[in-house]
Design a protein around this motif. Structure first.
Motif, PDB file in Angstrom:
ATOM      1  N   GLN A   3     -26.529 -16.188 -23.234  1.00 35.20           N
ATOM      2  CA  GLN A   3     -26.579 -15.572 -22.021  1.00 35.20           C
ATOM      3  C   GLN A   3     -25.853 -16.735 -21.106  1.00 35.20           C
ATOM      4  N   HIS A  42     -22.100 -17.068 -19.082  1.00 32.53           N
ATOM      5  CA  HIS A  42     -22.297 -16.902 -17.462  1.00 32.53           C
ATOM      6  C   HIS A  42     -21.433 -18.396 -17.053  1.00 32.53           C
ATOM      7  N   TYR A  43     -21.520 -19.429 -17.605  1.00 33.23           N
ATOM      8  CA  TYR A  43     -21.090 -20.665 -17.347  1.00 33.23           C
ATOM      9  C   TYR A  43     -20.074 -21.099 -17.871  1.00 33.23           C
ATOM     10  N   HIS A  71     -27.704 -24.750 -15.470  1.00 33.82           N
ATOM     11  CA  HIS A  71     -28.859 -23.786 -14.733  1.00 33.82           C
ATOM     12  C   HIS A  71     -29.760 -24.066 -13.967  1.00 33.82           C
ATOM     13  N   HIS A  82     -29.356 -22.034 -10.207  1.00 28.94           N
ATOM     14  CA  HIS A  82     -30.371 -21.251 -10.349  1.00 28.94           C
ATOM     15  C   HIS A  82     -31.791 -21.537 -10.175  1.00 28.94           C
ATOM     16  N   GLY A 131     -28.626 -13.097  -8.760  1.00 26.66           N
ATOM     17  CA  GLY A 131     -27.443 -13.229  -9.521  1.00 26.66           C
ATOM     18  C   GLY A 131     -27.802 -14.340 -10.882  1.00 26.66           C
ATOM     19  N   CYS A 132     -28.823 -14.653 -11.158  1.00 25.09           N
ATOM     20  CA  CYS A 132     -29.462 -15.355 -12.220  1.00 25.09           C
ATOM     21  C   CYS A 132     -29.052 -14.656 -13.418  1.00 25.09           C
ATOM     22  N   PRO A 133     -28.252 -15.412 -14.378  1.00 26.95           N
ATOM     23  CA  PRO A 133     -27.783 -14.722 -15.896  1.00 26.95           C
ATOM     24  C   PRO A 133     -29.092 -14.656 -16.692  1.00 26.95           C
TER      25      PRO A 133
END
Length: 213
Positions: free
Chosen positions: A11, A15-16, A188, A192, A201-203
């Motif tokens: 995840q 995302h990143y 992360h 976040h 919006g946090c993955p």
């Protein structure tokens, strides 16, 4: 509760994206950065590394006096203590003739023990050096990892090594994975999972128990 560390990693990676860590030009610069970043921010480390740039060879660091070294790394804070730690680290590094390839040929458990015997080198710093300078797949347990895993609802062991081993037994011994995992955890935590989290919006929102301190 069953902890799916691979899903967590996936995840974050989706995302990143790849982080391309460690932020250093050479393995030796990375080693110095690992000591300088203790109890401070990367912003301050960058300033100290900038000052050190003309001396970022082992032989040049060796020639600096303790006071000269301390003045150069002043922006990193605790500079007198860190100068002593760097000098202690250099004594160990010199036993391998400053040869990183020679160190890599050694037994990694023994190397970890040697690093932990250097005054001022704790498990987190040792593992960062093992991972990013010595190409050892190892999970780095830092304050960010503890914060994120706690908030997710994972009950992780208190002890550093028990936390690390719990994750490592569930993941393949893949250097790239561990390299990215630590960098993604740091990213992360900055984006976040801050001290005051930004959940929008946090993955990891769908995985998270939102267990706040």
């Amino acid at each position: 509760m069953n902890h799916d560390y691979q899903l967590l990693y996936n995840q974050l990676f989706v995302h990143y994206g790849p982080q391309g860590w460690w932020p250093a030009e050479t393995p030796f610069e990375m080693m110095m950065g690992a000591i300088l970043v203790q109890n401070t921010s990367w912003r301050n480390v960058d300033k100290a590394i900038f000052n050190l740039k003309p001396f970022l060879e082992p032989e040049a660091i060796e020639k600096l006096t303790l006071d000269q070294l301390a003045q150069l790394i002043k922006p990193s804070g605790f500079f007198n203590i860190k100068a002593k730690r760097i000098k202690s680290y250099m004594e160990w590094f010199k036993t391998y003739d400053y040869d990183i390839d020679l160190i890599k040929k050694g037994d990694m458990l023994q190397l970890r023990g040697e690093l932990l015997n250097i005054k001022g080198i704790g498990p987190e710093t040792a593992d960062v050096i093992l991972l990013y300078a010595l190409d050892t797949p190892i999970f780095v347990v830092d304050a960010y990892a503890r914060r994120i895993f706690f908030r997710l609802g994972y009950d992780m062991p208190e002890s550093y090594d028990a936390f690390r081993k719990q994750i490592e037994k569930e993941l393949p011994r893949d250097l790239v994975l561990y390299n990215e995992f630590h960098a993604l955890v740091v990213e992360h935590a900055k984006e976040h999972c801050k001290a005051k989290p930004i959940c929008e919006g946090c993955p990891l929102f769908g995985l998270c128990a939102r267990r706040l301190d």
